[in-house]
Design a protein around this motif. Sequence first.
Motif, PDB file in Angstrom:
ATOM      1  N   THR B  68      65.212  84.207 135.838  1.00 29.65           N
ATOM      2  CA  THR B  68      65.127  82.784 135.516  1.00 29.65           C
ATOM      3  C   THR B  68      64.763  82.046 136.797  1.00 29.65           C
ATOM      4  OG1 THR B  68      67.411  82.307 136.060  1.00 29.65           O
ATOM      5  CG2 THR B  68      66.966  82.961 133.787  1.00 29.65           C
ATOM      6  N   PRO B  69      64.255  80.814 136.658  1.00 34.12           N
ATOM      7  CA  PRO B  69      63.860  80.085 137.867  1.00 34.12           C
ATOM      8  C   PRO B  69      65.009  79.907 138.851  1.00 34.12           C
ATOM      9  CG  PRO B  69      63.058  78.962 135.915  1.00 34.12           C
ATOM     10  CD  PRO B  69      63.936  80.068 135.436  1.00 34.12           C
ATOM     11  N   SER B  70      66.263  80.056 138.387  1.00 35.48           N
ATOM     12  CA  SER B  70      67.367  79.854 139.321  1.00 35.48           C
ATOM     13  C   SER B  70      67.358  80.927 140.396  1.00 35.48           C
ATOM     14  CB  SER B  70      68.703  79.868 138.587  1.00 35.48           C
ATOM     15  OG  SER B  70      68.908  81.120 138.005  1.00 35.48           O
ATOM     16  N   ILE B  71      66.647  82.043 140.156  1.00 36.99           N
ATOM     17  CA  ILE B  71      66.626  83.107 141.158  1.00 36.99           C
ATOM     18  C   ILE B  71      65.949  82.640 142.437  1.00 36.99           C
ATOM     19  CG2 ILE B  71      64.460  84.281 140.591  1.00 36.99           C
ATOM     20  CD1 ILE B  71      66.100  86.899 140.837  1.00 36.99           C
ATOM     21  N   ILE B  72      65.011  81.708 142.344  1.00 32.11           N
ATOM     22  CA  ILE B  72      64.416  81.250 143.594  1.00 32.11           C
ATOM     23  C   ILE B  72      65.112  80.002 144.117  1.00 32.11           C
ATOM     24  CG2 ILE B  72      62.189  82.396 143.528  1.00 32.11           C
ATOM     25  CD1 ILE B  72      60.942  80.111 142.257  1.00 32.11           C
ATOM     26  N   GLY B  73      66.362  79.822 143.701  1.00 32.29           N
ATOM     27  CA  GLY B  73      67.236  78.908 144.421  1.00 32.29           C
ATOM     28  C   GLY B  73      67.111  77.427 144.106  1.00 32.29           C
ATOM     29  N   PHE B  74      66.554  77.083 142.939  1.00 37.12           N
ATOM     30  CA  PHE B  74      66.446  75.659 142.624  1.00 37.12           C
ATOM     31  C   PHE B  74      67.823  75.011 142.471  1.00 37.12           C
ATOM     32  CE2 PHE B  74      62.107  76.612 140.856  1.00 37.12           C
ATOM     33  CZ  PHE B  74      61.471  76.024 141.931  1.00 37.12           C
ATOM     34  N   ASP B  75      68.733  75.721 141.812  1.00 36.51           N
ATOM     35  CA  ASP B  75      70.062  75.152 141.605  1.00 36.51           C
ATOM     36  C   ASP B  75      70.754  74.887 142.935  1.00 36.51           C
ATOM     37  OD1 ASP B  75      69.141  76.146 139.279  1.00 36.51           O
ATOM     38  OD2 ASP B  75      71.064  76.913 138.574  1.00 36.51           O
ATOM     39  N   SER B  76      70.571  75.836 143.862  1.00 37.50           N
ATOM     40  CA  SER B  76      71.281  75.669 145.130  1.00 37.50           C
ATOM     41  C   SER B  76      70.693  74.511 145.939  1.00 37.50           C
ATOM     42  CB  SER B  76      71.298  76.959 145.930  1.00 37.50           C
ATOM     43  OG  SER B  76      70.212  77.752 145.640  1.00 37.50           O
ATOM     44  N   ALA B 114      59.815  73.926 146.380  1.00 33.97           N
ATOM     45  CA  ALA B 114      58.948  74.841 145.629  1.00 33.97           C
ATOM     46  C   ALA B 114      57.589  74.971 146.306  1.00 33.97           C
ATOM     47  CB  ALA B 114      58.789  74.344 144.206  1.00 33.97           C
ATOM     48  N   VAL B 115      57.004  73.833 146.675  1.00 35.02           N
ATOM     49  CA  VAL B 115      55.678  73.860 147.294  1.00 35.02           C
ATOM     50  C   VAL B 115      55.724  74.649 148.603  1.00 35.02           C
ATOM     51  CG1 VAL B 115      53.868  72.438 148.326  1.00 35.02           C
ATOM     52  CG2 VAL B 115      54.958  71.716 146.203  1.00 35.02           C
ATOM     53  N   LEU B 116      56.792  74.448 149.364  1.00 38.22           N
ATOM     54  CA  LEU B 116      56.955  75.182 150.614  1.00 38.22           C
ATOM     55  C   LEU B 116      56.962  76.691 150.362  1.00 38.22           C
ATOM     56  CD1 LEU B 116      57.747  74.693 153.719  1.00 38.22           C
ATOM     57  CD2 LEU B 116      60.037  75.336 152.956  1.00 38.22           C
ATOM     58  N   LEU B 117      57.756  77.093 149.352  1.00 35.59           N
ATOM     59  CA  LEU B 117      57.834  78.512 149.018  1.00 35.59           C
ATOM     60  C   LEU B 117      56.463  79.072 148.646  1.00 35.59           C
ATOM     61  CD1 LEU B 117      60.862  79.435 146.753  1.00 35.59           C
ATOM     62  CD2 LEU B 117      60.260  80.295 148.981  1.00 35.59           C
ATOM     63  N   LEU B 224      53.832  77.142 138.669  1.00 41.90           N
ATOM     64  CA  LEU B 224      55.114  77.215 139.364  1.00 41.90           C
ATOM     65  C   LEU B 224      55.604  75.820 139.739  1.00 41.90           C
ATOM     66  CD1 LEU B 224      54.769  80.399 141.602  1.00 41.90           C
ATOM     67  CD2 LEU B 224      56.327  80.055 139.709  1.00 41.90           C
ATOM     68  N   ILE B 225      54.683  74.931 140.057  1.00 40.99           N
ATOM     69  CA  ILE B 225      55.103  73.559 140.372  1.00 40.99           C
ATOM     70  C   ILE B 225      55.627  72.871 139.109  1.00 40.99           C
ATOM     71  CG2 ILE B 225      54.262  71.297 141.110  1.00 40.99           C
ATOM     72  CD1 ILE B 225      52.571  72.847 143.187  1.00 40.99           C
ATOM     73  N   VAL B 226      54.978  73.136 137.976  1.00 36.69           N
ATOM     74  CA  VAL B 226      55.491  72.600 136.711  1.00 36.69           C
ATOM     75  C   VAL B 226      56.916  73.115 136.470  1.00 36.69           C
ATOM     76  CG1 VAL B 226      55.228  72.701 134.206  1.00 36.69           C
ATOM     77  CG2 VAL B 226      53.241  72.295 135.636  1.00 36.69           C
ATOM     78  N   VAL B 227      57.121  74.410 136.718  1.00 36.94           N
ATOM     79  CA  VAL B 227      58.460  74.988 136.546  1.00 36.94           C
ATOM     80  C   VAL B 227      59.455  74.262 137.448  1.00 36.94           C
ATOM     81  CG1 VAL B 227      59.851  77.056 136.987  1.00 36.94           C
ATOM     82  CG2 VAL B 227      57.660  77.259 135.820  1.00 36.94           C
ATOM     83  N   ALA B 228      59.059  74.033 138.699  1.00 30.23           N
ATOM     84  CA  ALA B 228      59.955  73.362 139.643  1.00 30.23           C
ATOM     85  C   ALA B 228      60.320  71.967 139.134  1.00 30.23           C
ATOM     86  CB  ALA B 228      59.293  73.266 141.013  1.00 30.23           C
ATOM     87  N   VAL B 229      59.330  71.232 138.651  1.00 27.03           N
ATOM     88  CA  VAL B 229      59.611  69.870 138.169  1.00 27.03           C
ATOM     89  C   VAL B 229      60.557  69.921 136.975  1.00 27.03           C
ATOM     90  CG1 VAL B 229      58.600  67.810 137.150  1.00 27.03           C
ATOM     91  CG2 VAL B 229      57.421  68.962 139.009  1.00 27.03           C
ATOM     92  N   LEU B 230      60.281  70.823 136.038  1.00 24.24           N
ATOM     93  CA  LEU B 230      61.115  70.896 134.838  1.00 24.24           C
ATOM     94  C   LEU B 230      62.568  71.247 135.185  1.00 24.24           C
ATOM     95  CD1 LEU B 230      58.738  72.677 132.299  1.00 24.24           C
ATOM     96  CD2 LEU B 230      59.547  70.329 132.228  1.00 24.24           C
ATOM     97  N   VAL B 231      62.733  72.232 136.077  1.00 22.94           N
ATOM     98  CA  VAL B 231      64.099  72.622 136.455  1.00 22.94           C
ATOM     99  C   VAL B 231      64.789  71.458 137.158  1.00 22.94           C
ATOM    100  CG1 VAL B 231      65.473  74.152 137.897  1.00 22.94           C
ATOM    101  CG2 VAL B 231      63.561  75.062 136.611  1.00 22.94           C
ATOM    102  N   SER B 232      64.058  70.778 138.049  1.00 23.92           N
ATOM    103  CA  SER B 232      64.669  69.665 138.773  1.00 23.92           C
ATOM    104  C   SER B 232      65.131  68.586 137.811  1.00 23.92           C
ATOM    105  CB  SER B 232      63.680  69.036 139.738  1.00 23.92           C
ATOM    106  OG  SER B 232      62.852  69.979 140.292  1.00 23.92           O
TER     107      SER B 232
END
Lengths: 252, 316
Positions: B68-76, B114-117, B224-232
């Motif tokens: 899930t997207p949380s694996i790349i640390g969005f929640d943290s 996300a963009v940095l990653l 991936l940026i869309v994913v980042a926005v949605l999770v945020s």
Amino acid sequence: MVEVRGVYKQYGGKNVVDNVSITIPTGKLTSLIGPNGAGKSTLLSIMSRLIDKDRGEVRIEGKEISQYKSDELAKKISILKQSNHIAIRLTVKELVSFGRFPYSRGRLTREDWEYVEEAIRYMELEDLQDCYLNELSGGQRQRAYIAMVLAQDTDYIFLDEPLNNLDMKHCVQMMKVLRKLVDELGKTIVVVMHDINFASCYSDYIVALKNGKVVREGTASEIMSSGVLQGIYDMDVHIETIHDKKICVYFA
Amino acid sequence: MSNKTKLIVLSIAALSLIMVFLFTDVKGNWDYIFRSRSEKIAAMVLTGCAIAASTVIFQTITNNRILTPSIIGFDSVYMLIQTFVVFIFGSTTLTMMNANVQFLVSVGFMVGFAVLLYSILFKQEEQTIYFLLLVGMIMGTFFQSVTSFMQFLIDPNEFFVIQDRMFASFNNMKTELLLVAGIVIALMIGYIVSYIRYLDVLSLGKEHAINLGVPYEKTVKRLLIVVAVLVSVSTALVGPITFLGFIVANVAYTFLQTYRHSYLLVGAMLFAIVALVGGQLVVERVFTFSTPLTVIVNLIGGIYFLYLLLRERKAW
């Protein structure tokens, strides 16, 4: 026409492809041969834009591949690598229908389905077309992937060891299909080959690579001489002519 | 049953649950109850859609159905931002801060991360998507450690404010954000629609996708940026709840048995709405608010995750 000009590719400081320049003859079946690690697959991947080159040019019909739009190029060239793992569950027919994606964006027309069915027939997969890929044997799966490439109907076809996983009968069948594509439909095919005798019997042109460099290129009969092959593979080989075909005997 | 019928059945299920939630068990002032319940429904629908879509897309890009997207640390990253604000400015700032400003700042930081990653990932072309996951995981753990460190240092009373943000809750969401969040999610989903056919091909893997004419790097970066926005957006709205995405995506794959993302995305979104509204009904009417919804989601999600892991192992 596919022209490769001064192409380099480095992995970890080592030139895997080292200043390669070749011209692939149009409407012919060309085999890339050479020992393991010679850079055959890398070169094929570079020619088909799966990986970027460090330097040099690959021109297809006079135009550098990076200048093409992705969808435009997908109607001109197709590539199949040797190991294919697909994470989703697909039937043979669904897989083959993906070959029409460059034309239909996933909305297949009647004409697209005709291509799909023809490709399935070509690879003798009619009985298996509704089976799921994970239920098939390695060889059957390989044929399904080739059928997808056929459905893509490109002028240039690049295949990385298409005979992988195939038994004797299907190897011959595969090579006959490729021959037919070249002779009847005028396709240009480039294959990476391990079995030197299949290369000898079915290809028009052979390019031999070693340590990332082109060491010899020429027609199949030019390359099939013991002197040339000994230089490429560093082992003793004998060439016999059987039924007008040059066969390499390398079982010492 | 065709996939269209299946989706219709799911829509009916989702709608009926929403109706039950809105119109049954009404005690007291109807206007007030209706308003607060519709806000909750809106939040659940938005969060559900955002999480379902982001997880399905993320799993397609990585060709892996247990990520899930949380694996790349969005929640943290989200928790780090919250903790950092409390640590530096005190809890009053966090609670008094304009909700929309705080929302945009959080979303901005997460998208920036996300963009940095991705720029790290795509700077060297040989890197695979797994490299991104690895870097994301390490950074996620790092952010978590920094967050815990700051949480140890702050006043226990202040910590309660953060703790409140640590668990997703629909009883305690930021209703002021609904409009902005709704617009952002609608825009993102509109954007995904234009990529829906590429997504089908991406699920074949990188090489096949390139062969079939998908501009791979560009497409993956944008998705991936869309994913980042949605999770945020969903995290800012109700808190971290990505385990839900894992459940609904996998249930949708099993239920729909197709590779077509037009079905998969809609199916996963509907399942997410069913799960959230149904779960909230259970929380409110059966457990009478004694258990937060996330606890139930994580319990069911955890069991399902283990089941899939064991089954995958057998399949290979």
